[in-house]
Design a protein around this motif. Structure first.
Motif, short mmCIF file in Angstrom:
data_model
loop_
_atom_site.label_atom_id
_atom_site.label_comp_id
_atom_site.label_asym_id
_atom_site.label_seq_id
_atom_site.Cartn_x
_atom_site.Cartn_y
_atom_site.Cartn_z
N ALA A 70 5.00 12.69 2.68
CA ALA A 70 5.01 11.23 2.81
C ALA A 70 5.35 10.81 4.24
O ALA A 70 4.76 9.86 4.78
N ALA A 73 2.40 11.62 6.53
CA ALA A 73 1.34 10.64 6.28
C ALA A 73 1.67 9.31 6.94
O ALA A 73 0.79 8.65 7.51
N ASN A 80 -3.88 12.36 3.41
CA ASN A 80 -3.07 12.84 2.29
C ASN A 80 -3.61 14.14 1.71
O ASN A 80 -2.83 15.05 1.37
N PHE A 263 2.78 13.56 -5.20
CA PHE A 263 2.27 12.21 -5.03
C PHE A 263 3.22 11.11 -5.50
O PHE A 263 2.93 9.93 -5.29
N LEU A 266 4.36 8.89 -2.55
CA LEU A 266 3.27 8.00 -2.12
C LEU A 266 3.06 6.88 -3.13
O LEU A 266 2.80 5.73 -2.77
N TYR A 267 3.15 7.22 -4.41
CA TYR A 267 2.92 6.23 -5.47
C TYR A 267 3.98 5.14 -5.43
O TYR A 267 3.66 3.96 -5.62
N ASN A 269 5.50 4.09 -2.82
CA ASN A 269 5.15 3.23 -1.69
C ASN A 269 4.05 2.24 -2.07
O ASN A 269 4.06 1.09 -1.62
N SER A 270 3.11 2.66 -2.90
CA SER A 270 2.03 1.77 -3.34
C SER A 270 2.56 0.64 -4.22
O SER A 270 1.95 -0.42 -4.30
N THR A 275 10.91 4.08 0.87
CA THR A 275 10.77 5.54 0.93
C THR A 275 11.96 6.24 0.27
O THR A 275 11.80 7.27 -0.38
N SER A 396 -4.15 5.54 -0.76
CA SER A 396 -2.84 5.11 -1.22
C SER A 396 -2.59 3.63 -0.98
O SER A 396 -1.73 3.03 -1.62
#
Length: 437
Positions: A70, A73, A80, A263, A266-267, A269-270, A275, A396
């Motif tokens: 993360a 990225a 990713n 993931f 990242l999810y 963050n979406s 973080t 993402s």
């Protein structure tokens, strides 16, 4: 004892097994007696504790890769899918090198194998600090070097406790794999804190140094009980439908295993979460995985390892198909992390017990290495395929809808894996009934 085992193996493989030989038969019977008379404790728990410390860093390391991924990225180091491929490359070496590592461990012994594997894991992390902004360098250091160390550690710690336990084998394996889940949780939070304060490079250095300092004392206590020189591959196993179905089922089951831990940060963050929330959620996943490894390990001793493995896969499939796709807020996402982590951990802790249950403790290293080799594709491509699906549906930044194809991909494969393992259960039950008759 070790000499008797090697002589027995030579008798089995030199073509004279069909000839009457009282001395050879006595040696073979002695070997099987040693395998049946398990200590069920004593020094075996020392071995379990040592293996647990090694697995804390070995499996815990790749289960916390999502935190590093993360951050890389966010710094636009690579897409990713590429970053997930670095983590999955290291994990895939567990499978690609399984047969070679099983031979190497038998050749140099458990203690030397422990020292070598931990040096590679720690040294690879330290070398990764010099490649923290170089994708090619990370493939070599964190992918290959750390991966080789993880491969040897995984093979060693997955099979050594089976030499000391029979009735409590599931609990022993569960304890070792449970430490791996705890390692993933601790390292996820620790790496997140280190990255925010010191950056990725120093995080690699500190984790690498801690790996060497804390695992080397544990390696001193590793000890073989049943050290046997065997063929690298038992080709006759491919004629056993139980082995074929177990190998196929577990191989398919590895594809979805790394998708949630890679993931989840990242999810989150979406969803607009910070973080730090992502790292905590990954820690929850890993803690649940640790509990699942111990719980399903103990369950193996109650209702059988094959049934326990089937239940773990069913739980993983349900969480991937029914909970994660509708997790649009933190609360259901926590439920998903707990349930999927629980089933995920159960998969790992039950597989060695299934192999030992069907084929016995003496053959467990050879058979387990053959099963593990079949996991290569799932380890290597499971998370990257999810990354490619995510990128194909907007990436993402496109919101949670872009993640759903990856979720359904992972969940459907868990369902397919469950079908094969249930087939193993049916075949094993029939064989036991036939043998009893």
């Amino acid at each position: 004892m070790s000499q008797s085992i090697q002589l027995a193996e030579r008798h089995e493989n030199d073509g004279s097994a069909g000839l009457p030989s009282p001395i050879s038969n006595e040696i073979v019977n002695h070997v099987h007696l040693l395998a049946d008379e398990m200590p069920e404790g004593g020094y075996g728990w020392v071995v379990v504790a040592s293996c647990s410390m090694i697995m804390f860093f070995a499996v815990g390391g790749f289960y916390s890769w999502g935190v590093i991924q993360a951050q890389l990225a966010a710094e636009s180091i690579a897409p990713n899918s590429t970053l997930a491929f670095i983590g999955s490359l290291g994990v895939s070496l567990i499978a690609f090198c399984a047969i070679f590592m099983s031979r190497l461990i038998r050749w140099i012994g458990a203690r030397n194998a422990g020292f070598l594997s931990c040096f590679l894991m720690g040294g690879g992390q330290i070398l990764s600090s010099a490649s923290s902004r170089n994708v090619s360098g990370l493939f070599v250091t964190n992918g290959i070097i750390v991966g080789l160390g993880t491969s040897m550690s995984f093979m060693l710690c997955s099979t050594l406790p089976s030499q000391y336990f029979k009735q409590k084998r599931g609990l022993a394996n569960g304890a070792v794999y449970g430490a791996a889940g705890i390692g993933g949780a601790v390292l996820s939070i620790a790496q997140s804190a280190l990255i925010s304060r010191l950056g990725v490079a120093w995080t690699f250095r500190i984790v690498g140094a801690a790996t060497i300092v804390l695992t080397f004392p544990a390696c001193c206590f590793l000890k073989d009980r049943l050290r046997r020189s065997t063929a690298a591959i038992e080709w006759s196993l491919f004629l056993d439908p139980r082995f074929v179905m177990l190998a196929l089922g577990s191989a398919i089951g590895t594809f979805p295993l790394l998708v949630p831990p890679f993931f989840l940060p990242l999810y989150t963050n979406s969803l607009g979460l910070t973080t730090s929330v992502g790292s905590v959620l990954l820690a929850v996943f890993n803690i649940s995985s640790a509990v699942g490894r111990v719980s399903f390990g103990a369950l193996c001793d109650v209702c059988g390892p094959i049934t326990s493995l089937s239940l773990a896969l069913i739980l993983s499939a349900l969480s991937l198909l029914a909970i994660w796709p509708v997790s649009s807020s933190l609360a259901p996402l926590i439920v998903f992390a707990i349930l999927n982590g629980f089933g995920n951990g159960g998969f790992f802790s039950t597989i060695p017990s299934v192999v030992a249950h069907i084929y016995g403790p003496i053959r467990v290293t050879t058979v387990f290495s053959m099963v593990l080799t079949g996991w290569a594709a799932g380890y290597l491509l499971g998370a990257p395929v999810a990354g490619w699906l995510l990128d194909a549906y907007g990436g993402s930044g496109a919101g949670i809808v872009a993640y759903r194809p990856a979720m359904y991909y992972a969940g459907s494969l868990s369902v397919g894996s469950t079908g094969f393992i249930l087939g193993v259960r049916v075949l094993t039950t029939k064989k036991n009934l036939f043998t009893f008759a």
